[in-house]
Design an enzyme around this catalytic site. Structure first.
Site, mmCIF file in Angstrom:
data_model
loop_
_atom_site.group_PDB
_atom_site.id
_atom_site.type_symbol
_atom_site.label_atom_id
_atom_site.label_comp_id
_atom_site.label_asym_id
_atom_site.label_seq_id
_atom_site.Cartn_x
_atom_site.Cartn_y
_atom_site.Cartn_z
ATOM 1 N NE ARG A 98 -4.232 -1.589 0.244
ATOM 2 C CZ ARG A 98 -4.359 -2.649 -0.560
ATOM 3 N NH1 ARG A 98 -3.425 -2.920 -1.463
ATOM 4 N NH2 ARG A 98 -5.425 -3.426 -0.482
ATOM 5 C CG HIS A 148 -3.363 -0.787 -6.516
ATOM 6 N ND1 HIS A 148 -3.759 -0.175 -5.344
ATOM 7 C CD2 HIS A 148 -3.396 -2.113 -6.257
ATOM 8 C CE1 HIS A 148 -4.031 -1.097 -4.428
ATOM 9 N NE2 HIS A 148 -3.814 -2.289 -4.971
HETATM 10 P P1 NAP Z 1 -1.100 -11.590 5.094
HETATM 11 O O1 NAP Z 1 -1.156 -13.002 4.658
HETATM 12 O O2 NAP Z 1 -2.058 -11.131 6.132
HETATM 13 O O3 NAP Z 1 0.408 -11.329 5.593
HETATM 14 C C1 NAP Z 1 0.764 -10.153 6.226
HETATM 15 C C2 NAP Z 1 2.181 -10.283 6.746
HETATM 16 O O4 NAP Z 1 2.562 -9.018 7.316
HETATM 17 C C3 NAP Z 1 2.312 -11.326 7.857
HETATM 18 O O5 NAP Z 1 3.561 -11.974 7.768
HETATM 19 C C4 NAP Z 1 2.260 -10.458 9.116
HETATM 20 O O6 NAP Z 1 2.912 -11.006 10.247
HETATM 21 C C5 NAP Z 1 3.016 -9.233 8.651
HETATM 22 N N1 NAP Z 1 2.716 -8.082 9.498
HETATM 23 C C6 NAP Z 1 1.536 -7.523 9.785
HETATM 24 N N2 NAP Z 1 1.668 -6.503 10.654
HETATM 25 C C7 NAP Z 1 2.988 -6.436 10.929
HETATM 26 C C8 NAP Z 1 3.763 -5.630 11.792
HETATM 27 N N3 NAP Z 1 3.213 -4.672 12.550
HETATM 28 N N4 NAP Z 1 5.103 -5.851 11.847
HETATM 29 C C9 NAP Z 1 5.672 -6.823 11.116
HETATM 30 N N5 NAP Z 1 4.993 -7.641 10.270
HETATM 31 C C10 NAP Z 1 3.665 -7.441 10.194
HETATM 32 O O7 NAP Z 1 -1.269 -10.596 3.862
HETATM 33 P P2 NAP Z 1 -1.022 -10.926 2.317
HETATM 34 O O8 NAP Z 1 -2.124 -11.721 1.761
HETATM 35 O O9 NAP Z 1 0.361 -11.437 2.170
HETATM 36 O O10 NAP Z 1 -1.126 -9.448 1.691
HETATM 37 C C11 NAP Z 1 -0.305 -8.389 2.119
HETATM 38 C C12 NAP Z 1 -0.798 -7.070 1.570
HETATM 39 O O11 NAP Z 1 -0.530 -6.969 0.180
HETATM 40 C C13 NAP Z 1 -2.312 -6.863 1.635
HETATM 41 O O12 NAP Z 1 -2.713 -6.447 2.918
HETATM 42 C C14 NAP Z 1 -2.534 -5.797 0.583
HETATM 43 O O13 NAP Z 1 -2.524 -4.519 1.167
HETATM 44 C C15 NAP Z 1 -1.357 -5.945 -0.359
HETATM 45 N N6 NAP Z 1 -1.774 -6.357 -1.710
HETATM 46 C C16 NAP Z 1 -1.450 -5.562 -2.764
HETATM 47 C C17 NAP Z 1 -1.819 -5.943 -4.038
HETATM 48 C C18 NAP Z 1 -1.457 -5.116 -5.228
HETATM 49 O O14 NAP Z 1 -1.949 -5.371 -6.321
HETATM 50 N N7 NAP Z 1 -0.579 -4.157 -5.097
HETATM 51 C C19 NAP Z 1 -2.530 -7.133 -4.236
HETATM 52 C C20 NAP Z 1 -2.820 -7.919 -3.143
HETATM 53 C C21 NAP Z 1 -2.439 -7.522 -1.869
HETATM 54 P P3 NAP Z 1 2.416 -12.398 10.892
HETATM 55 O O15 NAP Z 1 2.928 -13.473 9.953
HETATM 56 O O16 NAP Z 1 3.074 -12.416 12.222
HETATM 57 O O17 NAP Z 1 0.913 -12.327 10.929
HETATM 58 C C1 GLV Z 2 -5.093 -5.375 -3.875
HETATM 59 O O1 GLV Z 2 -4.561 -4.345 -3.664
HETATM 60 C C2 GLV Z 2 -5.529 -6.291 -2.869
HETATM 61 O O2 GLV Z 2 -5.466 -5.937 -1.687
HETATM 62 O O3 GLV Z 2 -5.963 -7.400 -3.229
#
Ligand code: NAP
Ligand code: GLV
Length: 310
Positions: free
Chosen positions: A225, A273
């Site tokens: 983000r 994005h």
């Molecule tokens: P996820 O499975 O919830 O993983 C989040 C990771 O971040 C986990 O390892 C978590 O730690 C860690 N985390 C959270 N808060 C933290 C903190 N305060 N300090 C250190 N580490 C922290 O999420 P995901 O599915 O991988 O997705 C991540 C993000 O990608 C989404 O929230 C979204 O905003 C973004 N995204 C972007 C796109 C795009 O097109 N640009 C697409 C999809 C997603 P733990 O393992 O300890 O829980």
């Molecule tokens: C895209 O930004 C997502 O959070 O899936």
């Protein structure tokens, strides 16, 4: 009872078709044509939807994010009290993000910006060969997306480091947590990849302090983000050479205003994005399954933890 969809019209039509392909008995409403508010039992929404509006539906039992992130759903006023929120964990989202990270790590690792500039100037000059085993890549966030992308890089021979909120073990990844862990990881990360959720704790994490801890000439890759980056600090680090280049998919605000310095920066690579785009046909089965579970009072898939903020 009905499912309310809210996003851009073309995407809503794709979601409608995808949900009906899984369960033809569903009744689908497309915002703003919600019909009788009492008929809405689930809302599947994306970033523009006003959470206050969801308080209009007295029989709402489930809210689903159309993406992996939920920061747009949790920011004030937040979802209606006591309504569970689920997010997407989807193979196609994960695959696309892995590709985008790989693209940018390899772009920087193989000096692609420099070679493109040389081509513009018709310069025939070999740059020093990059050494993969001496190029640690540090991940902020080792969740669904971070762990997958880390595995791809590990497979190519990059040393992979990863920072998470809680202590974590991931095969082949050297893991870190906490403020000290972040500093220790940053000191070694030739490339820093952000795949964190945006929460009050992670907002602005990529600031002058963190950038200053990276080895000089490091690369920053943000697919999470825009709010994770303090833009003025990143631009300053690019100016001094502390950061050699950045790949950014996400911005604050979006769309990025035309006057923003990132647009014309020679060492910023941007995508709008688009790193990982939800494909409704892939995501629809888990939404239908969650609706079934919500009706049956069973635990939901990919439930958001409000206290953690993701
Ligand atoms: P996820 O499975 O919830 O993983 C989040 C990771 O971040 C986990 O390892 C978590 O730690 C860690 N985390 C959270 N808060 C933290 C903190 N305060 N300090 C250190 N580490 C922290 O999420 P995901 O599915 O991988 O997705 C991540 C993000 O990608 C989404 O929230 C979204 O905003 C973004 N995204 C972007 C796109 C795009 O097109 N640009 C697409 C999809 C997603 P733990 O393992 O300890 O829980
Ligand atoms: C895209 O930004 C997502 O959070 O899936």
């Amino acid at each position: 009872m009905a499912v309310l969809l809210s996003t851009k019209p073309a995407a809503m039509a794709m979601w409608r078709d995808a949900l009906l392909a899984v369960d033809p008995s569903l009744e689908i409403r497309m915002f703003p044509d919600a019909g009788d508010p009492a008929a809405i039992e689930a809302a599947v929404v994306w970033t523009a939807h006003d959470m206050a509006e969801l308080r209009r539906y007295p029989n709402l039992r489930l809210i689903v994010s159309m993406g992996a992130g939920v920061d747009h759903l949790l920011r004030p006023p937040g979802p209606p009290p006591s309504i569970p929120v689920a997010r997407l964990v989807d193979r196609m989202l994960t695959t696309q993000m892995g590709e985008w990270v790989l693209l940018n790590v390899l772009r920087f690792h193989r000096q692609d910006l420099a070679y493109r500039a040389q081509q513009q100037g018709r310069v025939w000059e070999e740059l020093p060969a990059p050494v993969t085993a001496e190029t640690p890549v540090g991940f902020l966030g080792l969740g669904e997306l971070g762990t997958h992308a880390a595995g791809l890089l590990r497979g190519l021979g990059f040393p992979v480091l990863g920072w998470s909120r809680r202590p974590k073990q991931v095969a082949g990844v050297e893991t870190f947590h906490g403020a000290d862990g972040l500093a220790a990881m940053a000191a070694r990360a030739r490339m820093l990849v952000c795949l964190l959720p945006l929460t009050p704790e992670t907002r602005g994490v990529i600031d002058a302090r963190l950038l200053g801890l990276l080895p000089r000439g490091a690369f920053v890759i943000n697919g999470a983000r825009g709010g994770h980056v303090v833009d003025a600090d990143l631009l300053a680090a690019l100016e001094t050479g502390q950061v050699a280049a950045a790949a950014l998919d996400v911005f604050s605000p979006e769309p990025l205003p035309e006057a923003h310095p990132y647009w014309a920066h020679p060492r910023v690579v941007m995508t709008p994005h688009a790193a990982s785009i939800t494909i409704p046909a892939s995501a629809a089965p888990q939404v239908v399954e969650n609706l079934r579970r919500a009706r049956a009072g069973q635990p939901l898939l990919n439930l958001v933890d409000f206290s953690a903020g993701y």
